[in-house]
Motif scaffolding. Sequence first.
Motif, PDB file in Angstrom:
ATOM      1  N   VAL A   1       0.840  -1.199   0.000  1.00 51.20           N
ATOM      2  CA  VAL A   1       0.000   0.000   0.000  1.00 51.20           C
ATOM      3  C   VAL A   1       0.878   1.253   0.000  1.00 51.20           C
ATOM      4  CG1 VAL A   1      -1.945  -1.119   1.167  1.00 51.20           C
ATOM      5  CG2 VAL A   1      -0.185   0.024   2.539  1.00 51.20           C
ATOM      6  N   GLU A   2       0.299   2.348  -0.483  1.00 55.98           N
ATOM      7  CA  GLU A   2       1.011   3.626  -0.482  1.00 55.98           C
ATOM      8  C   GLU A   2       0.824   4.381   0.837  1.00 55.98           C
ATOM      9  OE1 GLU A   2       1.242   2.053  -4.168  1.00 55.98           O
ATOM     10  OE2 GLU A   2      -0.716   2.605  -3.384  1.00 55.98           O
ATOM     11  N   LEU A   3      -0.352   4.215   1.458  1.00 60.97           N
ATOM     12  CA  LEU A   3      -0.644   4.917   2.708  1.00 60.97           C
ATOM     13  C   LEU A   3      -1.086   3.912   3.760  1.00 60.97           C
ATOM     14  CD1 LEU A   3      -2.690   8.004   1.408  1.00 60.97           C
ATOM     15  CD2 LEU A   3      -0.285   7.958   2.103  1.00 60.97           C
ATOM     16  N   LEU A   4      -0.643   4.139   4.999  1.00 60.08           N
ATOM     17  CA  LEU A   4      -0.949   3.238   6.111  1.00 60.08           C
ATOM     18  C   LEU A   4      -1.503   4.038   7.278  1.00 60.08           C
ATOM     19  CD1 LEU A   4      -0.790   0.406   7.426  1.00 60.08           C
ATOM     20  CD2 LEU A   4       1.565   0.954   8.070  1.00 60.08           C
ATOM     21  N   PHE A   5      -2.684   3.626   7.762  1.00 57.00           N
ATOM     22  CA  PHE A   5      -3.355   4.296   8.867  1.00 57.00           C
ATOM     23  C   PHE A   5      -3.534   3.316  10.024  1.00 57.00           C
ATOM     24  CE2 PHE A   5      -4.723   6.146   4.879  1.00 57.00           C
ATOM     25  CZ  PHE A   5      -4.583   7.509   5.099  1.00 57.00           C
ATOM     26  N   SER A   6      -3.702   3.878  11.233  1.00 48.99           N
ATOM     27  CA  SER A   6      -3.861   3.005  12.396  1.00 48.99           C
ATOM     28  C   SER A   6      -4.640   3.709  13.497  1.00 48.99           C
ATOM     29  CB  SER A   6      -2.486   2.598  12.943  1.00 48.99           C
ATOM     30  OG  SER A   6      -2.608   1.779  14.099  1.00 48.99           O
ATOM     31  N   SER A   7      -5.316   2.897  14.286  1.00 48.99           N
ATOM     32  CA  SER A   7      -5.787   3.335  15.603  1.00 48.99           C
ATOM     33  C   SER A   7      -4.555   3.643  16.457  1.00 48.99           C
ATOM     34  CB  SER A   7      -6.589   2.197  16.247  1.00 48.99           C
ATOM     35  OG  SER A   7      -6.619   2.287  17.653  1.00 48.99           O
ATOM     36  N   PRO A   8      -4.696   4.507  17.475  1.00 49.59           N
ATOM     37  CA  PRO A   8      -3.535   4.801  18.322  1.00 49.59           C
ATOM     38  C   PRO A   8      -3.195   3.711  19.323  1.00 49.59           C
ATOM     39  CG  PRO A   8      -5.455   5.990  19.117  1.00 49.59           C
ATOM     40  CD  PRO A   8      -5.869   5.325  17.837  1.00 49.59           C
ATOM     41  N   MET A   9      -3.989   2.648  19.402  1.00 49.16           N
ATOM     42  CA  MET A   9      -3.780   1.653  20.440  1.00 49.16           C
ATOM     43  C   MET A   9      -2.656   0.686  20.076  1.00 49.16           C
ATOM     44  SD  MET A   9      -7.662   1.185  21.860  1.00 49.16           S
ATOM     45  CE  MET A   9      -7.124   1.137  23.571  1.00 49.16           C
ATOM     46  N   LYS A  10      -1.960   0.194  21.103  1.00 53.88           N
ATOM     47  CA  LYS A  10      -0.753  -0.622  20.898  1.00 53.88           C
ATOM     48  C   LYS A  10      -0.986  -1.794  19.962  1.00 53.88           C
ATOM     49  CE  LYS A  10       1.309   0.189  25.497  1.00 53.88           C
ATOM     50  NZ  LYS A  10       1.585  -0.478  26.799  1.00 53.88           N
ATOM     51  N   ARG A  11      -2.096  -2.486  20.139  1.00 49.93           N
ATOM     52  CA  ARG A  11      -2.328  -3.697  19.354  1.00 49.93           C
ATOM     53  C   ARG A  11      -2.425  -3.404  17.857  1.00 49.93           C
ATOM     54  NH1 ARG A  11      -6.589  -2.622  22.847  1.00 49.93           N
ATOM     55  NH2 ARG A  11      -8.739  -2.524  22.063  1.00 49.93           N
TER      56      ARG A  11
ATOM     57  N   PRO B   1       6.312  -3.405   7.819  1.00 51.16           N
ATOM     58  CA  PRO B   1       7.481  -2.923   8.569  1.00 51.16           C
ATOM     59  C   PRO B   1       8.123  -1.708   7.902  1.00 51.16           C
ATOM     60  CG  PRO B   1       7.960  -5.002   7.454  1.00 51.16           C
ATOM     61  CD  PRO B   1       6.494  -4.792   7.343  1.00 51.16           C
ATOM     62  N   LYS B   2       8.545  -0.761   8.742  1.00 50.10           N
ATOM     63  CA  LYS B   2       9.268   0.442   8.334  1.00 50.10           C
ATOM     64  C   LYS B   2       8.434   1.425   7.515  1.00 50.10           C
ATOM     65  CE  LYS B   2      13.776  -1.867   8.481  1.00 50.10           C
ATOM     66  NZ  LYS B   2      15.006  -2.207   7.733  1.00 50.10           N
ATOM     67  N   GLN B   3       7.124   1.161   7.375  1.00 48.57           N
ATOM     68  CA  GLN B   3       6.282   2.099   6.630  1.00 48.57           C
ATOM     69  C   GLN B   3       5.720   3.148   7.586  1.00 48.57           C
ATOM     70  OE1 GLN B   3       3.918   0.285   3.705  1.00 48.57           O
ATOM     71  NE2 GLN B   3       2.798   2.121   3.118  1.00 48.57           N
ATOM     72  N   GLU B   4       5.624   4.379   7.123  1.00 46.43           N
ATOM     73  CA  GLU B   4       5.081   5.454   7.949  1.00 46.43           C
ATOM     74  C   GLU B   4       3.639   5.148   8.328  1.00 46.43           C
ATOM     75  OE1 GLU B   4       3.938  10.218   7.707  1.00 46.43           O
ATOM     76  OE2 GLU B   4       4.805   9.205   5.970  1.00 46.43           O
ATOM     77  N   ILE B   5       3.317   5.355   9.606  1.00 49.18           N
ATOM     78  CA  ILE B   5       1.972   5.095  10.114  1.00 49.18           C
ATOM     79  C   ILE B   5       1.302   6.432  10.434  1.00 49.18           C
ATOM     80  CG2 ILE B   5       0.585   3.948  11.880  1.00 49.18           C
ATOM     81  CD1 ILE B   5       3.012   2.086  12.353  1.00 49.18           C
ATOM     82  N   ARG B   6       0.125   6.634   9.896  1.00 56.10           N
ATOM     83  CA  ARG B   6      -0.657   7.834  10.186  1.00 56.10           C
ATOM     84  C   ARG B   6      -1.732   7.471  11.219  1.00 56.10           C
ATOM     85  NH1 ARG B   6      -0.915  11.349   4.749  1.00 56.10           N
ATOM     86  NH2 ARG B   6       1.043  10.643   3.819  1.00 56.10           N
TER      87      ARG B   6
ATOM     88  N   GLU C   1      -5.981  14.152  -0.428  1.00 55.51           N
ATOM     89  CA  GLU C   1      -4.795  15.004  -0.549  1.00 55.51           C
ATOM     90  C   GLU C   1      -3.595  14.266  -1.134  1.00 55.51           C
ATOM     91  OE1 GLU C   1      -4.335  16.340   3.451  1.00 55.51           O
ATOM     92  OE2 GLU C   1      -6.045  17.719   3.355  1.00 55.51           O
ATOM     93  N   TYR C   2      -3.699  12.937  -1.241  1.00 52.29           N
ATOM     94  CA  TYR C   2      -2.572  12.171  -1.779  1.00 52.29           C
ATOM     95  C   TYR C   2      -2.400  12.474  -3.266  1.00 52.29           C
ATOM     96  CZ  TYR C   2       0.596   8.255  -2.529  1.00 52.29           C
ATOM     97  OH  TYR C   2       1.692   7.493  -2.848  1.00 52.29           O
ATOM     98  N   LYS C   3      -1.177  12.447  -3.734  1.00 46.08           N
ATOM     99  CA  LYS C   3      -0.850  12.937  -5.086  1.00 46.08           C
ATOM    100  C   LYS C   3      -1.420  12.078  -6.206  1.00 46.08           C
ATOM    101  CE  LYS C   3       3.675  10.587  -5.199  1.00 46.08           C
ATOM    102  NZ  LYS C   3       3.481   9.833  -3.946  1.00 46.08           N
ATOM    103  N   ASP C   4      -1.575  10.783  -6.000  1.00 48.13           N
ATOM    104  CA  ASP C   4      -2.027   9.894  -7.065  1.00 48.13           C
ATOM    105  C   ASP C   4      -3.546   9.805  -7.115  1.00 48.13           C
ATOM    106  OD1 ASP C   4       0.615   9.431  -7.634  1.00 48.13           O
ATOM    107  OD2 ASP C   4       0.704   7.504  -6.586  1.00 48.13           O
TER     108      ASP C   4
ATOM    109  N   SER D   1      -3.487   2.362  -3.371  1.00 48.65           N
ATOM    110  CA  SER D   1      -3.985   1.500  -2.297  1.00 48.65           C
ATOM    111  C   SER D   1      -3.596   2.067  -0.936  1.00 48.65           C
ATOM    112  CB  SER D   1      -3.418   0.087  -2.427  1.00 48.65           C
ATOM    113  OG  SER D   1      -3.796  -0.498  -3.647  1.00 48.65           O
ATOM    114  N   ALA D   2      -4.432   1.797   0.059  1.00 46.01           N
ATOM    115  CA  ALA D   2      -4.169   2.214   1.432  1.00 46.01           C
ATOM    116  C   ALA D   2      -4.665   1.121   2.367  1.00 46.01           C
ATOM    117  CB  ALA D   2      -4.859   3.539   1.739  1.00 46.01           C
TER     118      ALA D   2
END
Length: 205
Positions: free
Chosen positions: A56-66, A76-81, A146-149, A153-154
């Motif tokens: 995926v190009e964009l990765l989102f998450s809940s703020p919770m540890k799990r 791994p190593k992908q920026e998490i929003r 707002e993403y450029k493409d 996928s996200a």
Amino acid sequence: MPEAGRNTVMEKQVLLYLIRHGKTPGNEEKRYVGRTDESLSTLGREALLQKQFPRVELLFSSPMKRCMESCECLYPKQEIRIIPDFREIDFGTFEGKNYQELSGNQEYQAWIDSGGTLPFPKGEDRQAFIQRSLTGFQELLQMLREYKDSDFSAAAVVHGGTIMAILSAHFGGDYYDYQIPNGEGYCVTMKLDDKNVQILTINRI
């Protein structure tokens, strides 16, 4: 043509993977795990590391540890929003307990008899939770816009309740129609412009 000076967003087609986080110790014991900020269990982490979800190009998450830890296993190593409103529902006095421990509890029986529609005692109301989840979804959609493409996928690694709230509100059906096991999810094909979102298909992944 668009009016001069107006900001417009071209129509985008997005594949959005809504993924439920991996198992926690509480999940393994079938406990109500909402506001409790548990980490993944050893088995939960190992199961995720064996999975291969699409890139995926964009990765989102809940703020919770799990959810954060699940992101690190799957992407791994992908920026998490982080989207704060994607946190799980507050189960109130049911938090941390399983159905065996709640057997005979009058408030729990009343909640069961209501089809899960009553507010959790000293916890969160389901409709309020759905609205909060949809607020988080609107935040996600804005970042997609707002993403450029225009074709990408996200993924959003969230909670079972969050997925049920979003999909039942936008695609119809009952809230519980979209229950999903840990570490699994849905692929949602959607179109969006600067004002609207249209969900075209939903498939299990």
